[in-house]
Write a protein that holds these residues in place. Structure first.
Motif, mmCIF file in Angstrom:
data_model
loop_
_atom_site.group_PDB
_atom_site.id
_atom_site.type_symbol
_atom_site.label_atom_id
_atom_site.label_comp_id
_atom_site.label_asym_id
_atom_site.label_seq_id
_atom_site.Cartn_x
_atom_site.Cartn_y
_atom_site.Cartn_z
ATOM 1 N N GLY A 155 2.197 2.167 -3.255
ATOM 2 C CA GLY A 155 1.217 2.465 -4.290
ATOM 3 C C GLY A 155 0.972 1.308 -5.238
ATOM 4 O O GLY A 155 0.484 1.510 -6.353
ATOM 5 N N ILE A 156 1.300 0.072 -4.811
ATOM 6 C CA ILE A 156 1.177 -1.108 -5.673
ATOM 7 C C ILE A 156 -0.194 -1.762 -5.534
ATOM 8 O O ILE A 156 -0.843 -2.102 -6.514
ATOM 9 C CB ILE A 156 2.274 -2.141 -5.316
ATOM 10 N N MET A 157 -0.648 -1.948 -4.312
ATOM 11 C CA MET A 157 -1.852 -2.745 -4.049
ATOM 12 C C MET A 157 -3.119 -1.937 -4.260
ATOM 13 O O MET A 157 -3.286 -0.857 -3.718
ATOM 14 C CB MET A 157 -1.793 -3.283 -2.620
ATOM 15 N N GLN A 158 -4.034 -2.477 -5.078
ATOM 16 C CA GLN A 158 -5.338 -1.867 -5.297
ATOM 17 C C GLN A 158 -6.441 -2.594 -4.550
ATOM 18 O O GLN A 158 -7.422 -1.988 -4.127
ATOM 19 C CB GLN A 158 -5.673 -1.856 -6.787
ATOM 20 N N CYS A 191 -4.398 7.542 -2.705
ATOM 21 C CA CYS A 191 -4.233 7.456 -1.256
ATOM 22 C C CYS A 191 -2.830 6.946 -0.922
ATOM 23 O O CYS A 191 -2.401 5.899 -1.415
ATOM 24 C CB CYS A 191 -5.268 6.536 -0.655
ATOM 25 N N GLY A 192 -2.111 7.702 -0.130
ATOM 26 C CA GLY A 192 -0.776 7.311 0.318
ATOM 27 C C GLY A 192 -0.697 7.314 1.822
ATOM 28 O O GLY A 192 -1.680 7.602 2.523
ATOM 29 N N GLU A 193 0.480 7.003 2.350
ATOM 30 C CA GLU A 193 0.659 6.882 3.799
ATOM 31 C C GLU A 193 0.272 8.160 4.518
ATOM 32 O O GLU A 193 -0.265 8.136 5.613
ATOM 33 C CB GLU A 193 2.118 6.534 4.114
ATOM 34 N N VAL A 232 0.832 -1.203 0.000
ATOM 35 C CA VAL A 232 0.000 0.000 0.000
ATOM 36 C C VAL A 232 0.866 1.253 0.000
ATOM 37 O O VAL A 232 0.637 2.195 -0.760
ATOM 38 C CB VAL A 232 -0.959 -0.002 1.205
ATOM 39 N N GLU A 233 1.906 1.276 0.844
ATOM 40 C CA GLU A 233 2.781 2.443 0.931
ATOM 41 C C GLU A 233 3.517 2.701 -0.381
ATOM 42 O O GLU A 233 3.821 3.848 -0.721
ATOM 43 C CB GLU A 233 3.779 2.263 2.075
#
Length: 281
Positions: free
Chosen positions: A38-41, A276-278, A35-36
């Motif tokens: 930006g890979i996982m949807q 959405c990012g950290e 997630v951090e």
């Protein structure tokens, strides 16, 4: 490119055996890294096939078959949707994944079809329909917040709103607390202690704000901050909003979002589009 990362079923997953606390912890940490970056949807585990059904199609006929299903090695126990630059990047991430099963297991990576793969058969009308469907789906998970800009008076404004409308102040980050150096042309002398980003609530509504000098005209007094699920969604929405308007800051990676950009639409409304990012959700 987008890929589906498929966790193949195993005898233990088909038997309904739950993962250990250690494996849940390791997978949770791996998912946080995805997630951090930006890979996982999306991603989830699946219950055993004994709790599923199959619908068989034959002409106009439909037949429903209850699980469990044979050939465990052909079943799946979970999946992710990743957005990566290449298949090699997906492979590199998959190698970092903890073994998802108690026994030896396999993870399969399959690229998703993109519009360009269908060639001329995907007519302009069908392409537009597909783009609209993707936008509609993405917007169901999107959020829009108001973002205010103050010419060095953000902190003063926060105190005013506390008194006037009972605003509750949340996080406040100053320019000298930024994890990454800010461009010098954006930070004039004396702005080091000014507010780089903050959030406050009025009733049930959250508003974000920051300080920016008056001689940076592309910011204006306010913007709409649009957060979408993926980089592909950000690209699509950003391009659509920018038609007839102008790009103030192209989409790029920042410390608060893996994909962030600013534009002014043809009606003069400023937008901030981000994934959405950290530090942005």
């Amino acid at each position: 490119m987008r890929v589906m990362v498929i966790v193949k079923a195993s005898p233990s997953s088909e038997a309904g055996e739950m993962p250990s606390e250690q494996l849940l912890t390791e997978m949770g940490q791996f998912n946080e890294e995805l997630v951090e970056a930006g890979i996982m949807q999306a991603g989830d585990g699946l219950k055993p096939s004994s709790e599923g059904v199959r619908v068989h199609f034959s002409g106009s006929g439909r037949t429903v078959h209850d699980g469990p299903f044979a050939e465990t090695k052909e079943l799946i126990a979970g999946y992710w949707l990743w957005e990566v630059e290449s298949m090699q990047e997906a492979i590199d991430w998959a190698k970092r994944c903890p073994n998802p099963m108690m026994e030896d297991s396999d993870i399969e990576i399959r690229p998703l079809f993109e519009s360009a793969d269908f060639g001329e058969e995907l007519t302009p009308e069908l392409r537009e329909q597909e783009n609209q469907l993707q936008t509609d789906i993405a917007m169901r998970a999107a959020t829009v917040q108001t973002y205010l800009f103050f010419n060095g008076r953000c902190e003063e404004a926060l105190e005013f709103y506390k008194t006037a409308v009972g605003a509750k102040i949340g996080m406040v980050m100053r320019f000298n607390e930024s994890p990454e150096p800010m461009p010098q042309d954006m930070i004039p002398p004396g702005f080091e202690d000014k507010v780089m980003h903050c959030a406050f609530t009025i009733g049930q509504t959250t508003v974000m704000a920051s300080d920016h000098p008056a001689d940076v005209p592309q910011f204006g007094a306010f913007r709409l901050a649009l957060t979408v699920p993926s980089r592909a969604d950000a690209d699509r929405v950003f391009d659509a909003l920018a038609k007839g308007g102008k790009v103030d800051m192209p989409l790029s990676e920042t410390f608060w979002s893996p994909h962030y950009g600013m534009l002014t639409d043809k009606f003069g409304i400023g937008w901030m589009v981000m994934v959405c990012g950290e530090n942005s959700c």
